[in-house]
Design a protein around this motif. Sequence first.
Motif: not given
Lengths: 257, 513
Positions: A38, A40-41, A43, A124-125, A130, A132, A149, A165-166, A184-186
């Motif tokens: 899957m 990761p984003f 997930e 996000k992507q 990639d 996005n 994001f 996140e910008i 986003d990742l965080r």
Amino acid sequence: MSALRVLVGCKRVIDYAVRVRVKPDKTGVFTDGVKHSMNPFDEIAMEEAIRMKEKKLASEIIVVSCGPIQCQETLRTALAMGGDRAIHVQVDGKEYEGLQPFHVSKILAKIAQEEKVDLLILGKQAIDDDCNQTGQMTAAILDWPQATFASKVEIDNGSLKVLREIDGGLENIKVKLPAVVTTDLRLNEPRYATLPNIMKAKKKPLTTKKPSDYAVDISPRQEVLSVEDPPVREAGQKVESVEQLVQKLRDAGLIVS
Amino acid sequence: MNSIMPLLSQSARLPLRFSCRIRHFHIQQKKLAVELTRIRYPNLKRGPYANVCDADISNFEKLLPGHGRVITDVNELDGFNTDWLKTCRGSSQVVLRPKTTEEVSALLCYCNDRRLAVVPQGGNTGLVGGSVPVFDEVIISTQLMNNIISLDEVSGILVCQAGCILANLDSYLKDHKFTMPLDLGAKGSCHIGGNLATNAGGVRLLRYGSLHGTILGLEVVQASGVVVDCLSSLRKDNTGYDLKQLFIGSEGTLGIITKAAILCPQKPNAVNVAFLGCDSFNRVLDVFQKSKHMLGEILSAFEFMDAASMDVIQKNLKMHNPIADFPFYILIETSGSNGNHDEEKLNKFLETMLSTQLVNDGTVATDMSKIEAVWSVRERMAEGLMHDGYCYKYDVSLPLLKFYSLVEDMRRHLGSRVTRVVGYGHVGDGNLHLNITTPAYSHEIMDLIEPYIYDWVARHHGSISAEHGLGFKKKQFIYHSKTKSAVKLMQAIKKLMDPNGILNPYKTIPDAS
């Protein structure tokens, strides 16, 4: 406000740990026999939806994936994490190669309307193309607000407070529901599906659909001209002294006398 | 976030979460100097060896021309003198970095004539103080001997130099659809030569067997400088004594391995990992038995950790427990040629485990990133323990029924005097890793542990060193696992092969008296 109906997109992509190889004819990359998982984003999107449901902020989580039959494995994983039911929009072979964010957003928008969802959470992507684009396009098609994001999402009386996140740092925004959020990742750390839930996931409903069921024409709008490996990094050189270093830089035209 | 650059950096950031399986060996290079071995062990006597003098250094420089091949800089020497666990520190004044077998031969010939003691060193990831000098032995490092010589794509036989890093060999083989027959936490740093010299075990032993089976040939330089070419790459070769076996596990006391021919298995197409929680150690054994029965040919690892181990992972490394809290955890890996078949078997097995309540909870990882994340919980144990301060490390083989009793007994025996007593290891091989930590090294604690632990192991017919070797720290306890006559024969072999005793002195076997 009553609990939300959430739709989550789960794309099946080449596992991020796989060394991707470009096909010799430059039409794409090798996918046969390559480990997929899957995105990761996505997930992270899944995890966010589950946390909402655990807090009773969400009532149902519908997961959707567009692609070949193997996408059902990805959907089962999403169901094992905590999704309630799955929709597989089957697209195979050549058609799948030509499937682009534009098509996927149209399909997602249709499903969102049919299922009367209040919130669409997407990665996000995807880590394969990639692009996005899917989240933004879906929001446009639905004419819903978008919060992209996201690294923090709070539900606040019919609207969402989202920390984005910008480039320059973080941005706080508020959007009205229904809305599209891209992760986003965080945002969170996705959980592992537990054994009992993996077993249960096998019995959860999974519906198979076709793009035509949603009246979406998936003929490609873009043509891929060629796919190529990134340039090979050249080996470094060792120098014995500062003078030599300066000389080398000068020879390479990186500094002026 | 809309420009191209942040996208790239985002992808690059992903591995942060799926932290990788390679043990990070260089994190602890702190300024804190480790006590010199000769001071920590005051009863040690330096052997009758010559001291390295300036003439020796210039002779070494002649034998190893070029930059950075003879290291005498004090700061650089420190890393070579200190072991990874920060428990031993020698005071060697020179590191030699040959590139070829001929150079190793010339160096040993010189050292033997001069009666200079030598310690061979690979990645310096050994856990028993075997790869660092005790006094001022000359260090011969295999760092620059890192060429892959050949790979036979039909038979899977790899020939390489001794200084190749295990993970590099594995990634080279991966491109050719093969894999290394051994895998261990230190793979990112350890050298294959060191793996062979110590007969390293690791997590794949259950599947591919010990190095005594997978090594087909070795090239070794004897103490005198004579090159012994046993670099056969034949599966079957019954001509005379199988000399290479002598060097596998000899810990650099009989010769320096320079090249190896390794029989590499096919890289499995499908790998799955299950991480399970159990209520008791007896249940762990039941699950092991069932897994052999139901997973049979695809079972490639069966590891266990106790709750104290998980605590190390969570508190010291800030990693997450993939499942809920349990007294015991099991990691099962399957590898096979057909993903669907394997998954079916694994699912059936897991369903049975859950329905019979042998296992209370668990998770399955099929994505490569998840597999790596789950493995890192087990493989980063050694690193996590180091955060406590000093780690008393034991690696024993025991009959499975007695396997965990040792950990419980040590806990009772040591009580609150130590930070923790943890047990984990390779259940599949009957190999327990027992680790005890304290904030700093303490003689009193050491005296409480040894020889108590060795007596315990001998009483239960175990081995005091399953895969780490004896090295410097455990050689005096060899009699707990080997008979007098066996040790006597070892001493005779040592005398024959290294009459001046220059190779890795003070280690592995007691001196003949």
